[in-house]
Design an enzyme around this catalytic site. Structure first.
Site, PDB file in Angstrom:
ATOM      1  N   CYS A 175       0.940  -1.338   0.034  1.00 36.21           N
ATOM      2  CA  CYS A 175      -0.023  -0.018   0.024  1.00 36.21           C
ATOM      3  C   CYS A 175       0.980   1.244   0.128  1.00 36.21           C
ATOM      4  O   CYS A 175       0.477   2.371  -0.414  1.00 36.21           O
ATOM      5  CB  CYS A 175      -0.910  -0.144   1.262  1.00 36.21           C
ATOM      6  SG  CYS A 175      -1.935  -1.456   1.033  1.00 36.21           S
ATOM      7  N   HIS A 230      -3.728   7.098   1.397  1.00 41.26           N
ATOM      8  CA  HIS A 230      -4.244   5.604   0.750  1.00 41.26           C
ATOM      9  C   HIS A 230      -5.748   5.267   1.187  1.00 41.26           C
ATOM     10  O   HIS A 230      -5.729   5.534   2.309  1.00 41.26           O
ATOM     11  CB  HIS A 230      -3.045   4.811   1.258  1.00 41.26           C
ATOM     12  CG  HIS A 230      -3.430   3.377   1.179  1.00 41.26           C
ATOM     13  ND1 HIS A 230      -3.721   2.731  -0.207  1.00 41.26           N
ATOM     14  CD2 HIS A 230      -3.657   2.288   2.243  1.00 41.26           C
ATOM     15  CE1 HIS A 230      -4.289   1.301   0.117  1.00 41.26           C
ATOM     16  NE2 HIS A 230      -4.029   1.046   1.485  1.00 41.26           N
ATOM     17  N   ASN A 284     -10.209  -0.856  -2.161  1.00 37.46           N
ATOM     18  CA  ASN A 284      -8.757  -0.501  -1.733  1.00 37.46           C
ATOM     19  C   ASN A 284      -7.874  -1.366  -2.822  1.00 37.46           C
ATOM     20  O   ASN A 284      -7.772  -2.555  -2.734  1.00 37.46           O
ATOM     21  CB  ASN A 284      -8.288  -1.199  -0.417  1.00 37.46           C
ATOM     22  CG  ASN A 284      -6.934  -1.200   0.066  1.00 37.46           C
ATOM     23  OD1 ASN A 284      -5.847  -0.865  -0.675  1.00 37.46           O
ATOM     24  ND2 ASN A 284      -6.718  -1.292   1.300  1.00 37.46           N
TER      25      ASN A 284
END
Ligand code: UT7
Length: 332
Positions: free
Chosen positions: A114, A259, A289
């Site tokens: 991520c 993020h 995500n």
């Protein structure tokens, strides 16, 4: 002063919309739980046979190049962040390079989950500051949906992760008004197994066997609670680190692009930093995500919506597997 500036951003998300209702039909979950705990209403999953990490990143890159007003031939270097490459080897950078038709230039893959896009941006920024390269294509792209455990056991991760690609063109500029001010990278391998995909690991005597394929270690594992607790602390820390390094106050932030891990995490950071809704960009509600894809996709959509204006003070921040966490402060 020589700096690197993002001069074009692009993105691509697959057509296939996966609703919470659909997920409820294949595993024990429901729309209320997903929306309340994650903020996600729907996400995109790739279409096998059509989308690949290479094809998605190619589309995102074409858009970024067009918006930067440059030809692919001007790219000096590709830095590609992904943990879901099309091949185990070679990495995705060379596959994108082939699609773009620019043989000979270097291509580097970054595997920082991520935080991958900010790590990649930081690498690119250093190469520009030293004068080695002038124009770098920085990409974040993932296909996570094929690695998810879609049974009840995997539901807390399966409702979150999704597919998509984003790209940014980074160019050398002589400017005090525009460009990356600083990047800040961190890692703590102590927590490697709190969010990881173990197999097919190289330390097994036989990497792949019919038995291993049915093991849980073949699917993404996330200890959601632990990750969440670390994430909220590290996000705040690394944003403050970026502000302090540049003598800026949080009241000066024009746009925070976190993020997209969980809307509750973004909302918590927003509240902690005292930022109004218009100063934080979220798209997890519609895209889920996408790991290394979230930040460049968000930048591209924010730009389309007119939320990134010349000179704006922009903060990027991420946290994920590793654990790794990172931030970047820039003037748009
Ligand atoms: O992007 C990289 C970094 N990743 C992150 O930052 C993600 C961080 N973590 C999270 O976002 C959250 O921890 C999750 C969304 C993964 C989970 O949310 P949570 O609020 O932490 O839930 P939980 O794991 O504590 O589970 C609460 C309850 C449990 O049931 P019991 O034990 O209370 O009966 C779970 O079994 O919710 C249950 N549950 C679900 N129920 C319906 C877990 N997943 C689901 C689901 N649908 N999909």
């Amino acid at each position: 002063m020589k700096k690197s500036r993002i001069t074009g951003v692009g993105h691509y998300v697959p057509d296939q919309i996966i609703t919470n209702e659909y997920l409820s039909s294949i595993m024990d979950t429901n729309n209320e739980w997903i929306v309340e705990r994650t903020g996600i209403e729907e996400r995109r999953w790739f279409t096998p046979g059509k989308d690949t990490v290479t094809s998605m990143s190619f589309e995102a890159s074409k858009m970024a190049l067009e918006r930067a007003g440059i030809d692919a031939k001007e790219i000096d270097f590709i830095v590609f962040a992904t943990i879901t490459p099309d091949y185990f080897v070679p990495g995705n950078g060379v596959l994108l390079q082939r699609e773009l038709g620019i043989p000979g230039i270097p291509a580097l893959d970054v595997r920082n989950a991520c935080s991958g896009f900010i790590y990649a941006l930081s690498v690119a920024d250093q190469f520009i500051k030293t004068g080695m390269y002038k124009t770098i294509l920085v990409v974040g792209a993932e296909i996570q949906s094929s690695a998810l455990d879609k049974s009840d056991a995997g539901r807390s991760s399966a409702v979150i992760f999704a597919d998509g690609a984003g790209a940014a063109v980074l160019q050398a500029v002589e400017s005090d008004q525009h460009g990356i001010l600083s990047t800040h990278l961190h890692a703590d391998g102590e927590h490697a197994e709190e969010l990881y995909l173990k197999d097919p690991g190289s330390s097994r005597e036989v990497r792949l066997s019919p038995e291993i394929i049915n093991e849980p270690s073949f699917k993404m594992f996330m200890n959601g609670n632990t990750v969440f607790k670390h994430a909220v602390v590290r996000f705040s820390e690394v944003i403050n680190e970026a502000l302090e390094a540049n003598g800026k106050d949080k009241s000066e932030i024009d746009l925070l692009v976190p993020h997209q891990a969980n809307l509750r995490i973004s909302n918590y950071i927003q509240q902690k930093m005292g930022l109004s809704d218009d100063k934080v960009f979220n798209n997890i509600m519609k895209l889920g995500n996408t790991t290394a894809g979230t930040i460049p996709i968000a930048l591209s959509q924010a730009w389309e919506q007119g939320r990134l204006k010349e000179g704006d003070l922009v903060v990027l921040a991420a946290f994920g597997s590793g654990f790794t966490w990172a931030s970047a402060l820039l003037n748009w």
